[in-house]
Design a protein around this motif. Structure first.
Motif, PDB file in Angstrom:
ATOM      1  N   ASP A  41       0.667  -0.698   0.017  1.00  0.00           N
ATOM      2  CA  ASP A  41      -0.396   0.175   0.246  1.00  0.00           C
ATOM      3  C   ASP A  41       1.062   0.965   0.314  1.00  0.00           C
ATOM      4  N   HIS A  42       1.638   1.504  -0.620  1.00  0.00           N
ATOM      5  CA  HIS A  42       2.625   2.638  -1.129  1.00  0.00           C
ATOM      6  C   HIS A  42       2.588   2.653  -2.527  1.00  0.00           C
ATOM      7  N   ILE A  43       2.892   3.742  -3.099  1.00  0.00           N
ATOM      8  CA  ILE A  43       3.354   4.625  -4.494  1.00  0.00           C
ATOM      9  C   ILE A  43       4.080   5.225  -4.218  1.00  0.00           C
ATOM     10  N   TYR A  44       5.076   4.486  -4.663  1.00  0.00           N
ATOM     11  CA  TYR A  44       6.423   5.723  -4.346  1.00  0.00           C
ATOM     12  C   TYR A  44       7.231   6.733  -5.145  1.00  0.00           C
ATOM     13  N   GLY A  45       7.197   7.769  -4.145  1.00  0.00           N
ATOM     14  CA  GLY A  45       7.441   8.907  -5.252  1.00  0.00           C
ATOM     15  C   GLY A  45       6.087   9.928  -5.310  1.00  0.00           C
ATOM     16  N   GLU A  46       5.021   9.522  -4.796  1.00  0.00           N
ATOM     17  CA  GLU A  46       3.714  10.460  -4.535  1.00  0.00           C
ATOM     18  C   GLU A  46       4.145  11.517  -3.417  1.00  0.00           C
ATOM     19  N   TYR A  47       5.270  10.993  -2.407  1.00  0.00           N
ATOM     20  CA  TYR A  47       5.216  11.941  -1.805  1.00  0.00           C
ATOM     21  C   TYR A  47       6.282  11.810  -1.116  1.00  0.00           C
ATOM     22  N   GLU A  48       7.357  10.600  -1.579  1.00  0.00           N
ATOM     23  CA  GLU A  48       8.748  11.406  -1.212  1.00  0.00           C
ATOM     24  C   GLU A  48       9.665  12.304  -1.208  1.00  0.00           C
ATOM     25  N   VAL A  49      10.191  12.960  -1.327  1.00  0.00           N
ATOM     26  CA  VAL A  49      10.860  14.222  -0.831  1.00  0.00           C
ATOM     27  C   VAL A  49      10.396  15.543  -2.127  1.00  0.00           C
ATOM     28  N   GLY A  50       9.070  15.330  -1.686  1.00  0.00           N
ATOM     29  CA  GLY A  50       8.066  16.434  -2.403  1.00  0.00           C
ATOM     30  C   GLY A  50       7.395  15.556  -3.370  1.00  0.00           C
ATOM     31  N   GLY A  51       8.215  14.236  -3.770  1.00  0.00           N
ATOM     32  CA  GLY A  51       6.544  14.194  -4.923  1.00  0.00           C
ATOM     33  C   GLY A  51       7.990  13.964  -6.334  1.00  0.00           C
ATOM     34  N   THR A  52       7.784  12.995  -7.425  1.00  0.00           N
ATOM     35  CA  THR A  52       8.950  12.487  -8.197  1.00  0.00           C
ATOM     36  C   THR A  52       7.777  11.992  -9.606  1.00  0.00           C
ATOM     37  N   SER A  53       8.634  12.477 -10.544  1.00  0.00           N
ATOM     38  CA  SER A  53       7.768  12.600 -11.925  1.00  0.00           C
ATOM     39  C   SER A  53       7.680  11.146 -12.427  1.00  0.00           C
ATOM     40  N   TRP A  54       8.412  10.154 -12.437  1.00  0.00           N
ATOM     41  CA  TRP A  54       8.802   9.035 -11.615  1.00  0.00           C
ATOM     42  C   TRP A  54       8.011   8.268 -10.612  1.00  0.00           C
ATOM     43  N   LEU A  55       7.183   7.452 -10.764  1.00  0.00           N
ATOM     44  CA  LEU A  55       6.394   7.055  -9.827  1.00  0.00           C
ATOM     45  C   LEU A  55       6.413   5.283  -9.677  1.00  0.00           C
TER      46      LEU A  55
END
Ligand code: SF4
Ligand code: SF4
Ligand code: SF4
Length: 311
Positions: free
Chosen positions: A227-241
């Motif tokens: 239950d985790h989309i990596y990059g949704e919130y990490e370091v403010g969010g990333t274009s790659w998820l």
């Protein structure tokens, strides 16, 4: 106008004060990059990847990178964890399940394609004091070799250890990383890796749509994904998820907070930059003062202040 020591000291004070004030306010940070509502991204569903390395090959060919020692058909390279470098903007790694649990996909290795995450508020951009790296409003973080001075602060700043340096090219070294194929996507094309993938592991599209797609996949496939989309919130969010059946820390992803690190690196870099400017000004002033001092020692008749100038 007659120049005397008092006038010079007044003048030097006027110049020095803003320099010192500027030095003290050096940690002021600039605005985060503006990102368009239409900004693009890539959703990587690691559960679909079979580790064929076709994405690595397509990236290598599109960008004319040096050929690797082992061919792209060589699968034993997957047994050792690799990082993207100056000749490989993307690599695929293999992770064996550490934690067999209730999730249905945990009985097989995970294959994970890595590249620059194209952060929303990138540390590399913030750390670069000459603006050689920029976040484009539509998503990609791109590099301008003509502006780069080779300080490599971007390499230190990146939380994913992505930018690589061409140490092997001492005359024309560049920082190298995934470009998000921005030269192609701006004209409606696809990233080469996403285009070639036989398993359609990567979905390229509008970032906001990709988040919806990721949530739908998780809802429609109970037990398949953590239950985790990596990059949704990490370091403010990333274009790659990323989606995964394994906890992300067990498939090579750093555990990062949601806070954006750039503001800190920016404060350091810009502080250094400004303090660098301030001493130059101060050294010029001090040098001038020494010159005047010596001049008046040799020519005391010109020193009006020591003849009763009280102003
Ligand atoms: S091409 Fe697709 S399936 Fe093959 S390694 Fe790359 S991401 Fe995985
Ligand atoms: S992953 Fe690293 S190199 Fe890529 S945008 Fe983020 S900070 Fe920059
Ligand atoms: S987006 Fe382009 S540059 Fe980045 S990994 Fe894919 S093919 Fe390589």
């Amino acid at each position: 106008m007659e120049m005397n020591r008092r006038y010079f000291l007044k003048l030097s004070g006027a110049i020095a004060a803003p320099l010192l004030i500027k030095g003290n306010t050096s940690a002021l940070a600039s605005e985060p990059p503006r990102i368009s509502a239409e900004a693009v991204g890539c959703l990587v569903d690691t559960t679909e990847c079979v580790g064929c390395r076709k994405c690595e090959q397509a990236c290598n060919e599109r960008h004319g990178l040096d050929k690797p020692r082992e061919s792209f058909e060589e699968m034993t390279v997957l047994e050792n964890e690799r990082r993207p470098d100056e000749t490989s903007y993307t690599v695929v790694n293999k992770y064996y399940p550490k934690n067999i649990g209730s999730l249905t996909w945990r009985n097989r290795p995970s294959f994970v394609k890595f590249q620059c995450m194209h952060c929303n508020d990138p540390s590399c951009v913030s750390a670069c004091i000459v603006g050689a790296l920029t976040k484009q409003p539509d998503g990609p973080v791109i590099y301008d070799a003509a502006k780069c001075i080779g300080c490599r602060y971007c390499m230190i700043a990146c939380p994913f250890q992505i930018p690589a340096y061409e140490y092997g090219k001492p005359l024309t070294p560049q920082v190298r990383k995934c470009t998000f194929c921005f030269e192609y996507i701006k004209d409606g094309g696809l990233p080469a890796c996403a285009q070639v993938c036989p398993r359609e592991v990567m979905t390229f599209g509008r970032h906001s749509d990709l988040l919806k797609l990721a949530r739908r996949k998780m809802k429609d496939n109970p037990g398949k994904y953590v239950d985790h989309i990596y990059g949704e919130y990490e370091v403010g969010g990333t274009s790659w998820l990323y989606l995964s059946s394994e906890p992300f820390e067990s498939i090579g992803f750093p555990k990062l907070g949601t806070k954006v690190p750039p503001r800190l690196t920016e404060a350091i870099q810009h502080g250094l930059f400004q303090y660098f400017a301030a001493p130059i000004g101060l050294f010029a002033i001090l040098g001038g003062m020494m010159w005047f001092s010596n001049f008046y020692k040799k020519n005391p008749e010109n020193n009006t202040s020591e003849k009763g100038d009280k102003t």
